[in-house]
Motif scaffolding. Structure first.
Motif, PDB file in Angstrom:
ATOM      1  N   VAL A   1     -15.461  13.169   5.837  1.00  0.00           N
ATOM      2  CA  VAL A   1     -16.860  13.905   6.765  1.00  0.00           C
ATOM      3  C   VAL A   1     -16.700  13.906   8.216  1.00  0.00           C
ATOM      4  N   TRP A   2     -16.603  12.275   9.408  1.00  0.00           N
ATOM      5  CA  TRP A   2     -17.058  12.305  10.434  1.00  0.00           C
ATOM      6  C   TRP A   2     -16.336  13.546  10.728  1.00  0.00           C
ATOM      7  N   SER A   3     -15.500  13.930  11.171  1.00  0.00           N
ATOM      8  CA  SER A   3     -14.742  14.605  11.351  1.00  0.00           C
ATOM      9  C   SER A   3     -15.179  16.164  11.552  1.00  0.00           C
ATOM     10  N   PHE A   4     -15.480  16.164  10.195  1.00  0.00           N
ATOM     11  CA  PHE A   4     -16.567  17.583  10.078  1.00  0.00           C
ATOM     12  C   PHE A   4     -17.605  17.557  10.588  1.00  0.00           C
ATOM     13  N   ALA A   5     -18.436  16.373  10.391  1.00  0.00           N
ATOM     14  CA  ALA A   5     -19.777  16.531  11.313  1.00  0.00           C
ATOM     15  C   ALA A   5     -19.901  16.302  12.595  1.00  0.00           C
ATOM     16  N   GLU A   6     -18.569  15.815  12.938  1.00  0.00           N
ATOM     17  CA  GLU A   6     -19.024  15.303  14.926  1.00  0.00           C
ATOM     18  C   GLU A   6     -20.001  14.358  15.070  1.00  0.00           C
TER      19      GLU A   6
ATOM     20  N   SER B   1     -12.685   8.791  16.034  1.00  0.00           N
ATOM     21  CA  SER B   1     -12.900   8.516  14.197  1.00  0.00           C
ATOM     22  C   SER B   1     -13.727   7.707  13.762  1.00  0.00           C
ATOM     23  N   VAL B   2     -13.559   7.978  12.515  1.00  0.00           N
ATOM     24  CA  VAL B   2     -14.807   6.528  12.353  1.00  0.00           C
ATOM     25  C   VAL B   2     -14.622   4.959  12.241  1.00  0.00           C
ATOM     26  N   PHE B   3     -13.496   4.514  12.841  1.00  0.00           N
ATOM     27  CA  PHE B   3     -12.853   3.581  12.753  1.00  0.00           C
ATOM     28  C   PHE B   3     -12.724   3.465  14.050  1.00  0.00           C
ATOM     29  N   GLN B   4     -13.355   4.336  15.013  1.00  0.00           N
ATOM     30  CA  GLN B   4     -13.496   3.602  15.877  1.00  0.00           C
ATOM     31  C   GLN B   4     -14.826   3.464  16.616  1.00  0.00           C
ATOM     32  N   GLU B   5     -15.263   3.267  16.015  1.00  0.00           N
ATOM     33  CA  GLU B   5     -17.364   3.181  15.976  1.00  0.00           C
ATOM     34  C   GLU B   5     -17.451   1.657  15.007  1.00  0.00           C
ATOM     35  N   PRO B   6     -18.339   1.238  15.823  1.00  0.00           N
ATOM     36  CA  PRO B   6     -19.271   0.100  15.230  1.00  0.00           C
ATOM     37  C   PRO B   6     -19.030   0.185  13.313  1.00  0.00           C
ATOM     38  N   TRP B   7     -18.967  -1.262  12.811  1.00  0.00           N
ATOM     39  CA  TRP B   7     -19.223  -1.054  11.453  1.00  0.00           C
ATOM     40  C   TRP B   7     -20.994  -0.475  11.305  1.00  0.00           C
ATOM     41  N   ASP B   8     -21.232  -1.300  11.655  1.00  0.00           N
ATOM     42  CA  ASP B   8     -23.120  -1.653  11.479  1.00  0.00           C
ATOM     43  C   ASP B   8     -23.921  -1.408  12.118  1.00  0.00           C
ATOM     44  N   GLN B   9     -24.408  -0.303  12.389  1.00  0.00           N
ATOM     45  CA  GLN B   9     -25.231   0.481  13.725  1.00  0.00           C
ATOM     46  C   GLN B   9     -26.804   0.548  13.354  1.00  0.00           C
ATOM     47  N   THR B  10     -26.963  -0.554  12.302  1.00  0.00           N
ATOM     48  CA  THR B  10     -28.654  -0.656  12.094  1.00  0.00           C
ATOM     49  C   THR B  10     -29.390  -1.485  13.313  1.00  0.00           C
ATOM     50  N   LEU B  11     -30.385  -1.634  12.687  1.00  0.00           N
ATOM     51  CA  LEU B  11     -31.216  -2.497  14.040  1.00  0.00           C
ATOM     52  C   LEU B  11     -31.982  -3.030  13.120  1.00  0.00           C
ATOM     53  N   ALA B  12     -32.227  -4.397  13.540  1.00  0.00           N
ATOM     54  CA  ALA B  12     -33.394  -5.761  13.398  1.00  0.00           C
ATOM     55  C   ALA B  12     -34.249  -5.283  13.079  1.00  0.00           C
TER      56      ALA B  12
END
Length: 286
Positions: free
Chosen positions: A112-117, A129-140
Motif C-alpha cells: 500500500v505504501w509503495s503504491f500510494a507513495e 518504506s512504511v517501517f521508516q515512518e512514525p507509527w502514530d501520526q495522529t495529533l492530540a
C-alpha cells in the motif's frame, strides 16, 4: 482511499481549523482508533488490535464516512475546499491506517505504501518504506469530544431518516435514496434542533438524499406519496422527538452527480454546470 488520493499533493492539504465539521469528526475517530490499537499492541493483544481495525473500517469508514463523501469527491471541482478537506482527512486516515496494519500485515502495508507513495507526494518525504515512518501520526488536537457528541446526535437522526427512506423504497416510490427529499421535524429550541439548524446545509449529504429541510415539529400531516417515521433521539442529555417525512423529489436526475437537482430532463444541475464550466476554463488556460 488509494484511488481518490491519486494526484494528491502538499498544496492541496487543508489546515485542521479550515476542514469541514465531518472531516474533523473523522480525525477525532481516527485519533481514538489509533489509541485503542496502541493500547492493544502494547499488551501484545493482537486480536484486540485487529478488532479495532475492523470496527473502524466497518462502522466509521465503510458504513458512514465513505458513503457520505462520495458526492463531494466525485462531483466537486479539483480545488474545491470541501473536496480538498475530505482528501486531507482521507490522507491522514490512510497514513495511520497503514501504519496500524504494518506490524501484522507487513507485506500488505508495504505494498500500500509503495503504491500510494503517500508520504513522498503529500509531505515531500523520501521514505521508501512504511517501517521508516512514525507509527502514530495522529495529533492530540484532533480529540474533540464536543464535536463527537454533535455527530453522534446527527448519526442518530440519520438512522431515523433511513427508516423513512426505507419505507418509501419498500413502497417502490423510490429506488436510490438520492431520489428522495426529506422534511425533518424537531423542536427547534432544543439543543438537537439548534444542531440540525446549524447543519441544515449538510443534512442532505449526511442522509444521502437530494434535499433535506429542518422544520419545527407540530401537528404535521402525512400526505399521499409521503412516508413518515418518528422516534425520540437522545442527545446532549435531552430526549427530543424527531419526525422525518420522505417523498420522491419532483426534480430531475442530473446525469453527472445523480442528485435530483435538475429542472430539465438530462440537463446538468446548477452545481455541476458551475463545476464543468470552471474545469473547462482551467483546461483552456492550460
Amino acid at each position: 482511499m488509494l484511488g481518490n488520493l491519486d494526484g494528491f499533493t502538499a498544496d492541496k492539504l487543508v489546515p485542521y481549523e479550515q476542514m469541514s465539521s465531518i472531516d474533523r469528526y473523522m480525525l477525532h475517530e481516527l485519533y481514538h482508533f489509533k489509541q485503542a490499537a496502541r493500547t492493544a499492541f502494547e499488551k501484545y493483544d493482537f486480536f484486540r488490535a485487529m478488532q479495532a481495525v475492523n470496527n473502524f473500517t466497518n462502522s466509521e469508514l465503510s458504513a458512514f464516512y465513505f458513503d457520505i463523501s462520495k458526492d463531494c469527491l466525485y462531483v466537486n471541482g479539483e480545488w474545491d475546499l470541501q473536496r480538498r478537506s475530505t482528501l486531507t482527512a482521507l490522507f491522514r486516515i490512510l497514513v495511520d491506517y497503514t501504519t496500524t496494519l504494518a506490524p501484522v500485515t507487513c507485506h500488505l502495508a508495504e505494498e500500500v505504501w509503495s503504491f500510494a507513495e503517500v508520504s513522498q507526494r503529500a509531505l515531500g518525504k523520501t521514505t521508501g518504506s512504511v517501517f521508516q515512518e512514525p507509527w502514530d501520526q495522529t495529533l492530540a488536537e484532533w480529540d474533540n469530544p464536543e464535536l463527537a457528541a454533535e455527530w453522534a446526535a446527527l448519526r442518530r437522526v440519520r438512522a431515523v431518516a433511513n427508516q423513512a427512506i426505507e419505507a418509501a423504497r419498500t413502497a417502490k416510490l423510490i429506488g436510490s435514496s438520492l431520489e428522495a427529499e426529506l422534511d425533518v421535524f424537531v423542536p427547534l429550541e432544543s439543543r438537537l434542533g439548534r444542531l440540525l439548524t446549524k447543519h441544515a446545509g449538510e443534512l442532505r449529504r449526511v442522509c444521502i438524499t437530494s434535499q433535506a429541510s429542518v422544520h419545527e415539529i407540530g401537528g404535521t400531516v402525512t400526505m399521499a406519496g409521503e412516508f413518515a417515521f418518528e422516534d425520540r433521539v437522545a442527545a446532549f442529555g435531552e430526549d427530543a422527538p424527531v419526525r422525518v417525512v420522505s417523498r420522491r423529489s419532483l426534480l430531475h436526475k442530473c446525469p453527472r452527480c445523480w442528485n435530483l437537482h435538475s429542472t430539465q430532463v438530462d440537463a446538468l444541475c446548477g452545481r455541476c454546470d458551475d463545476v464543468v464550466a470552471q474545469e473547462h476554463g482551467c483546461q483552456e488556460l492550460k
